[in-house]
Write an enzyme that holds these catalytic residues in place. Structure first.
Site, PDB file in Angstrom:
ATOM      1  CB  SER A  38     -19.355  67.616  26.367  1.00 31.81           C
ATOM      2  OG  SER A  38     -19.497  66.318  27.079  1.00 31.81           O
ATOM      3  CB  SER A 128     -15.530  51.171  34.711  1.00 30.42           C
ATOM      4  OG  SER A 128     -14.415  50.785  34.098  1.00 30.42           O
ATOM      5  CE1 TYR A 153     -13.953  56.939  33.269  1.00 30.31           C
ATOM      6  CE2 TYR A 153     -12.393  55.063  33.652  1.00 30.31           C
ATOM      7  CZ  TYR A 153     -13.798  55.249  33.164  1.00 30.31           C
ATOM      8  OH  TYR A 153     -14.617  54.485  32.820  1.00 30.31           O
ATOM      9  CE  LYS A 157     -17.270  55.443  34.960  1.00 32.67           C
ATOM     10  NZ  LYS A 157     -18.437  55.941  34.585  1.00 32.67           N
ATOM     11  CG  PHE A 182     -15.178  43.503  32.211  1.00 34.99           C
ATOM     12  CD1 PHE A 182     -16.330  43.273  32.776  1.00 34.99           C
ATOM     13  CD2 PHE A 182     -13.924  42.929  32.722  1.00 34.99           C
ATOM     14  CE1 PHE A 182     -16.091  42.980  34.481  1.00 34.99           C
ATOM     15  CE2 PHE A 182     -13.990  42.607  34.006  1.00 34.99           C
ATOM     16  CZ  PHE A 182     -15.149  42.757  34.851  1.00 34.99           C
ATOM     17  CG  ASN A 183     -11.754  46.559  27.724  1.00 26.80           C
ATOM     18  OD1 ASN A 183     -11.780  45.969  29.076  1.00 26.80           O
ATOM     19  ND2 ASN A 183     -10.610  47.199  27.341  1.00 26.80           N
ATOM     20  NE  ARG A 299      -3.188  52.575  27.692  1.00 27.88           N
ATOM     21  CZ  ARG A 299      -4.219  52.364  26.935  1.00 27.88           C
ATOM     22  NH1 ARG A 299      -4.506  53.224  26.060  1.00 27.88           N
ATOM     23  NH2 ARG A 299      -5.184  51.260  27.557  1.00 27.88           N
ATOM     24  N   GLY A 301      -0.226  52.585  33.643  1.00 27.62           N
ATOM     25  CA  GLY A 301      -1.548  52.260  34.252  1.00 27.62           C
ATOM     26  C   GLY A 301      -2.291  51.107  33.735  1.00 27.62           C
ATOM     27  CG  ASP A 302      -2.565  49.506  29.535  1.00 29.44           C
ATOM     28  OD1 ASP A 302      -3.758  50.068  30.026  1.00 29.44           O
ATOM     29  OD2 ASP A 302      -2.074  49.786  28.561  1.00 29.44           O
TER      30      ASP A 302
HETATM   31  N1  UFG Z   1      -4.070  49.165  23.527  1.00 29.54           N
HETATM   32  C1  UFG Z   1      -2.866  49.211  22.592  1.00 29.54           C
HETATM   33  N2  UFG Z   1      -2.685  50.072  21.698  1.00 29.54           N
HETATM   34  C2  UFG Z   1      -3.654  51.253  21.608  1.00 29.54           C
HETATM   35  C3  UFG Z   1      -4.829  51.433  22.503  1.00 29.54           C
HETATM   36  C4  UFG Z   1      -4.977  50.339  23.663  1.00 29.54           C
HETATM   37  O1  UFG Z   1      -2.109  48.357  22.590  1.00 29.54           O
HETATM   38  O2  UFG Z   1      -3.567  52.346  20.991  1.00 29.54           O
HETATM   39  C5  UFG Z   1      -4.128  48.068  24.574  1.00 29.54           C
HETATM   40  C6  UFG Z   1      -3.950  48.669  25.877  1.00 29.54           C
HETATM   41  O3  UFG Z   1      -2.742  48.793  26.419  1.00 29.54           O
HETATM   42  C7  UFG Z   1      -4.894  47.419  26.714  1.00 29.54           C
HETATM   43  C8  UFG Z   1      -5.821  47.086  25.826  1.00 29.54           C
HETATM   44  O4  UFG Z   1      -5.345  47.582  24.341  1.00 29.54           O
HETATM   45  O5  UFG Z   1      -4.067  46.236  26.926  1.00 29.54           O
HETATM   46  C9  UFG Z   1      -7.071  47.836  25.744  1.00 29.54           C
HETATM   47  O6  UFG Z   1      -6.910  49.355  25.926  1.00 29.54           O
HETATM   48  P1  UFG Z   1      -8.286  50.114  25.917  1.00 29.54           P
HETATM   49  O7  UFG Z   1      -7.538  51.559  26.027  1.00 29.54           O
HETATM   50  O8  UFG Z   1      -9.073  49.976  24.614  1.00 29.54           O
HETATM   51  O9  UFG Z   1      -9.006  49.691  27.042  1.00 29.54           O
HETATM   52  P2  UFG Z   1      -8.542  49.660  28.780  1.00 29.54           P
HETATM   53  O10 UFG Z   1      -8.691  48.165  29.104  1.00 29.54           O
HETATM   54  O11 UFG Z   1      -7.303  50.409  29.128  1.00 29.54           O
HETATM   55  O12 UFG Z   1      -9.776  50.628  29.406  1.00 29.54           O
HETATM   56  C10 UFG Z   1     -10.797  50.200  29.600  1.00 29.54           C
HETATM   57  C11 UFG Z   1     -11.746  51.193  29.490  1.00 29.54           C
HETATM   58  C12 UFG Z   1     -11.787  52.201  30.695  1.00 29.54           C
HETATM   59  C13 UFG Z   1     -11.357  51.754  31.953  1.00 29.54           C
HETATM   60  C14 UFG Z   1     -10.804  50.539  31.586  1.00 29.54           C
HETATM   61  C15 UFG Z   1     -10.039  50.052  32.943  1.00 29.54           C
HETATM   62  O13 UFG Z   1     -11.826  51.887  28.166  1.00 29.54           O
HETATM   63  O14 UFG Z   1     -12.765  53.138  30.569  1.00 29.54           O
HETATM   64  O15 UFG Z   1     -10.785  49.725  30.845  1.00 29.54           O
HETATM   65  O16 UFG Z   1     -10.865  49.049  33.196  1.00 29.54           O
HETATM   66  F1  UFG Z   1     -11.173  52.557  32.736  1.00 29.54           F
END
Ligand code: UFG
Length: 342
Positions: A38, A128, A153, A157, A182-183, A299, A301-302
Site C-alpha cells: 500500500s 513512536s 495516528y 501507537k 525517534f526520527n 506546523r 501539532g509539532d
Molecule cells: N519540518 C519542516 N519542514 C518540512 C518537514 C518537516 O520544517 O517540510 C520540520 C518539522 O516541523 C519538525 C521536523 O522538521 O520540526 C521534523 O519533522 P518530521 O515530519 O520529519 O518528523 P516529526 O518529528 O514531525 O514526526 C516524527 C515521525 C512521526 C511521529 C512524530 C512524532 O515522522 O511518525 O515524529 O513523534 F509521529
C-alpha cells in the site's frame, strides 16, 4: 531453518521493514516478509535481495485480511513477529481517523490473535516518540509520562502499546517489546533501499533530498520562533541502519529469554538533539549541494523539542546508535540520486 530462528516482518517492504530484514538476515535469522504494497512496491523487496545476494521469503498479504494472514501462520514457522504494517501520515490521520484506526488496529489485532492461537510467543511492536507529546522534561526516558495523543495516528501507537501490555499480562507464554522510534532517517549505504514517500513528503529529510534534487522548489521550515537555541524545532534523528540493528538486539533479547518482564519498552534514538536548521546546513555541507529554504509559520501539532534518553536500550539491549550524522545524510542523498538514475 536458521539456528537463530525465523522472524515474521509485517510491513516488510517499507522503509524500516526493508532495513530491518537486511539486518536480521545478516545477523543469522530467517525472515518471512509480508506487505500489501500500500505504501511500497516490489522494487523494495528486490533491493533487499540485491543487498543480501539471495532471495528472501516474501508474500503479498494484507494484515487486515485475517484469512490471508492465517495462511501465513499455517505455512511458516516463526517465534517472533515484528509488526511494522501501519499507516503513518499524521495529517492524513487527522483528516480520516477511521482509515487509521481501522487499518492500524485491525491489522495489529489480527497479528496478536494469531500469535496467541498458534502459540508464537514474541511480538515486537513499532511505536513512536509521538507518545511523549510535548514532554515536560527532556530528554525523555521510558518512564516519562505519555501525553494525550494529538492525532489519531499517535493514538493508534498508544492504544497498540496498551493492548500489547495487557496481552503480555494476561496470556502465559506471550512476550512483547515496544520500540519507541525517534526520527528515522537515511538509507542503506548501498543506496539500494531507502525511504519512498508517495506524493509530497511530510517528513523533513525526504523533503530536503527532493529539494536538493530539484523536484521541490524550496523547503519550508516550519517556524523559527520556538524556545530552542536557533528557534527551530529539535529532534533526535536516528540512522535507519542503526534503527534496524536495534530490532535485531530486541529480537535477540526475546528469543534468548533475557527479558526481565513480559512487556518492555525501549527508546530508540541517538540521545542528541539536532535543530531543523542545523540538519539542513549539515546536509548541504556533507553533500556539497544547496537546499533552497525559507522560514514559514509553525506546523500544527509539532512539539518544540523531543530527544531520547537511550540509557535503557544501551544497557539492556546492548545497542547504541553508531552512525555519524553526516554519513547518514550522505546516504539519504545517495539514495535520492539513485532513484533518478533508474
Ligand atoms: N519540518 C519542516 N519542514 C518540512 C518537514 C518537516 O520544517 O517540510 C520540520 C518539522 O516541523 C519538525 C521536523 O522538521 O520540526 C521534523 O519533522 P518530521 O515530519 O520529519 O518528523 P516529526 O518529528 O514531525 O514526526 C516524527 C515521525 C512521526 C511521529 C512524530 C512524532 O515522522 O511518525 O515524529 O513523534 F509521529
Amino acid at each position: 531453518m536458521s539456528k537463530k530462528g525465523t522472524v515474521l516482518v509485517s510491513g516488510g517492504a517499507g522503509f524500516i521493514g526493508t532495513h530491518t530484514t537486511v539486518a536480521l538476515v545478516e545477523a543469522g535469522y530467517d525472515v518471512v516478509m509480508i506487505d500489501n504494497f500500500s505504501n511500497s512496491g516490489p522494487s523494495a523487496v528486490e533491493g533487499v535481495e540485491k543487498i543480501l545476494g539471495r532471495k528472501v521469503t516474501f508474500e503479498e498479504v494484507d494484515t487486515c485480511d485475517e484469512k490471508a494472514l492465517r495462511g501465513v501462520f499455517e505455512r511458516h514457522q516463526f517465534d517472533t513477529v515484528i509488526h511494522f504494517a501501519a499507516y503513518k501520515a499524521v495529517g492524513e490521520s487527522v483528516a480520516d481517523p477511521l482509515k487509521y484506526y481501522r487499518n492500524n488496529l485491525v491489522s495489529y489485532m489480527n497479528i496478536l490473535k494469531l500469535m496467541k492461537e498458534f502459540k508464537r510467543p514474541n511480538v515486537l511492536f513499532s511505536s513512536s516518540a509521538t507518545v511523549y507529546g510535548d514532554a515536560e522534561t527532556l530528554p525523555v526516558t521510558e518512564q516519562t509520562p505519555r501525553q494525550e495523543a494529538t492525532s489519531p495516528y499517535g493514538n493508534t501507537k498508544q492504544i497498540a502499546e496498551d493492548i500489547l501490555r495487557d496481552c503480555c499480562k494476561a496470556y502465559p507464554g506471550f512476550y512483547g517489546i515496544a520500540l519507541r522510534y525517534f526520527n528515522p532517517i537515511g538509507a542503506h549505504p548501498s543506496a539500494l533501499i531507502g525511504e519512498l514517500p508517495r506524493g509530497v513528503p511530510n517528513n523533513l529529510v525526504p523533503f530536503i533530498t527532493q529539494t536538493a534534487a530539484g523536484i521541490r522548489e524550496c523547503l519550508s521550515i516550519f517556524g523559527n520562533d520556538y524556545n530552542t537555541p536557533d528557534g527551530t524545532c529539535l529532534r533526535d534523528y536516528i540512522d535507519i541502519v542503526d534503527l534496524a540493528k536495534a530490532h535485531v538486539a530486541a529480537v535477540d533479547r526475546m528469543v534468548s529469554g533475557k527479558m526481565e518482564t513480559k512487556y518492555e519498552i525501549f527508546n530508540v534514538g541517538t540521545g542528541k538533539p539536532v535543530s531543523v536548521l542545523e540538519l539542513v546546513t549539515r546536509f548541504e555541507k556533507a553533500n556539497g549541494v544547496k537546499v533552497p529554504h525559507k522560514i514559514v509559520g509553525r506546523r500544527a501539532g509539532d512539539v518544540p523539542a523531543v530527544w531520547a534518553d537511550t540509557t535503557l536500550a544501551n544497557e539492556k539491549l546492548g545497542w547504541k546508535a553508531e552512525r555519524d550524522l553526516d554519513d547518514t545524510l550522505r546516504a539519504a542523498w545517495a539514495w535520492e540520486q539513485n532513484l533518478h538514475k533508474k
